[in-house]
Design a protein around this motif. Sequence first.
Motif, PDB file in Angstrom:
ATOM      1  N   THR A  16       0.835  -1.210   0.000  1.00 58.59           N
ATOM      2  CA  THR A  16       0.000   0.000   0.000  1.00 58.59           C
ATOM      3  C   THR A  16       0.870   1.260   0.000  1.00 58.59           C
ATOM      4  O   THR A  16       0.892   2.011   0.985  1.00 58.59           O
ATOM      5  CB  THR A  16      -0.928   0.012   1.225  1.00 58.59           C
ATOM      6  OG1 THR A  16      -0.124  -0.223   2.408  1.00 58.59           O
ATOM      7  CG2 THR A  16      -1.990  -1.056   1.133  1.00 58.59           C
ATOM      8  N   ASP A  18       0.651   4.223  -1.485  1.00 63.25           N
ATOM      9  CA  ASP A  18      -0.031   5.513  -1.314  1.00 63.25           C
ATOM     10  C   ASP A  18      -0.503   5.713   0.121  1.00 63.25           C
ATOM     11  O   ASP A  18      -0.542   6.842   0.615  1.00 63.25           O
ATOM     12  CB  ASP A  18      -1.214   5.612  -2.277  1.00 63.25           C
ATOM     13  CG  ASP A  18      -0.765   5.852  -3.712  1.00 63.25           C
ATOM     14  OD1 ASP A  18      -0.688   7.014  -4.126  1.00 63.25           O
ATOM     15  OD2 ASP A  18      -0.463   4.863  -4.401  1.00 63.25           O
ATOM     16  N   GLN A  98      -1.977  -2.947  -4.348  1.00 64.93           N
ATOM     17  CA  GLN A  98      -2.876  -1.940  -3.800  1.00 64.93           C
ATOM     18  C   GLN A  98      -4.233  -1.856  -4.501  1.00 64.93           C
ATOM     19  O   GLN A  98      -5.274  -1.752  -3.833  1.00 64.93           O
ATOM     20  CB  GLN A  98      -2.182  -0.576  -3.851  1.00 64.93           C
ATOM     21  CG  GLN A  98      -2.948   0.547  -3.191  1.00 64.93           C
ATOM     22  CD  GLN A  98      -2.119   1.807  -3.095  1.00 64.93           C
ATOM     23  OE1 GLN A  98      -1.606   2.140  -2.044  1.00 64.93           O
ATOM     24  NE2 GLN A  98      -1.961   2.512  -4.204  1.00 64.93           N
ATOM     25  N   ALA A  99      -4.254  -1.897  -5.833  1.00 60.18           N
ATOM     26  CA  ALA A  99      -5.519  -1.736  -6.558  1.00 60.18           C
ATOM     27  C   ALA A  99      -6.517  -2.831  -6.179  1.00 60.18           C
ATOM     28  O   ALA A  99      -7.701  -2.563  -5.963  1.00 60.18           O
ATOM     29  CB  ALA A  99      -5.274  -1.742  -8.066  1.00 60.18           C
ATOM     30  N   HIS A 165      -4.330   6.242  -5.413  1.00 61.55           N
ATOM     31  CA  HIS A 165      -3.618   5.152  -6.087  1.00 61.55           C
ATOM     32  C   HIS A 165      -2.721   5.775  -7.147  1.00 61.55           C
ATOM     33  O   HIS A 165      -3.187   6.588  -7.958  1.00 61.55           O
ATOM     34  CB  HIS A 165      -4.600   4.171  -6.734  1.00 61.55           C
ATOM     35  CG  HIS A 165      -3.930   3.011  -7.405  1.00 61.55           C
ATOM     36  ND1 HIS A 165      -3.221   2.057  -6.705  1.00 61.55           N
ATOM     37  CD2 HIS A 165      -3.832   2.654  -8.719  1.00 61.55           C
ATOM     38  CE1 HIS A 165      -2.736   1.162  -7.540  1.00 61.55           C
ATOM     39  NE2 HIS A 165      -3.085   1.508  -8.773  1.00 61.55           N
TER      40      HIS A 165
END
Length: 339
Positions: A16, A18, A98-99, A165
């Motif tokens: 993660t 961001d 992350q996405a 993101h």
Amino acid sequence: MSYAVLKAAGYVLVHTPDMILQNGTTQTVERAANPESEYLKKVPEHLRSFEEVVNYAPNQTYIGNLTPEALGKLEKPWVGVDVPGSSRDGKFGEIMPQAEFIAMLKLSDVFDLVKLEKGFMEVAKAEYGKHPLATAEELGKLGDGDALSVIEELVNVHHAEAIYHDGKLVGCVKKAHDVDPNLNAHVMFENLVVKASGILAFKNLVAKNNIDPLTIDYVIECSEEACGDMNQRGGGNFAKSIAEMGGAVNSTGADLRGFCAAPTHALITAASLVKAGTYKNVVIVAGGATAKLGMNGKDHVKKGLPVLEDVLGGFALLISENDGVSPVLRTDLVGKHNV
């Protein structure tokens, strides 16, 4: 009655980058105290790619692709050391980008608090749809997303917590109550991250070990966050919400807290419940805390290292009756740290 055993385990990491910048407390406190901080300017240069995170030997060890003994033999520092055959998928669990995880945030939300931008939703849905544990029902629940203008208004006017993101605003988490500070957007974001990463760990435990979730009797959640409202701050219940999403609909459960030592307390409790015959199958589960992302980032940057606390960690364990094969939990040999 014989001792309980550690029958199965699931371990997950979620990359993660961001959230390090936007939600890790080392960075958010620095931004509030010193917006022009040299450290904050340097952090983006010290963030690892998903491929680098997957190829990091300790991460491969955590998900079961490398033994601790093999890790100890590798050249140190482990940063930059290539791990042949490294994979996001491991014997015990996985490393998620992350996405995909942001899609899981949306799936974990049962009160329509998470809003994702339409273009990003298409990307996240497509990526999550490739996951072996994703279902058609889940993909349907993700929906189509919202216009960026709607999300911008929620963030700028209604104090929603922004979701980024690749450095871009792609969504937000709304507050769950107009006046209750325990249900503000920031807290709801943290809680949903814990829940989503806990669900990921729970799902890996079940899938990697061919466990029927309907046989699980009790769930103990032992992360470092707490959920509740103005009438019962920290009252819970992450355990039952994770169990519900994990298909353990015959179980009950509760949250247990003790800072970073909570998993030890949970293990002792679970083993005792099984040995006493109260429950046959107890799952211990915990999701990750965004506050800890980049916690030691200043030292990492100072030493020219990447920010190593760039993943959320989660785990799940199944504690069951003695099967004559699995490691025994000797509750007659438990130590304690006296008050």
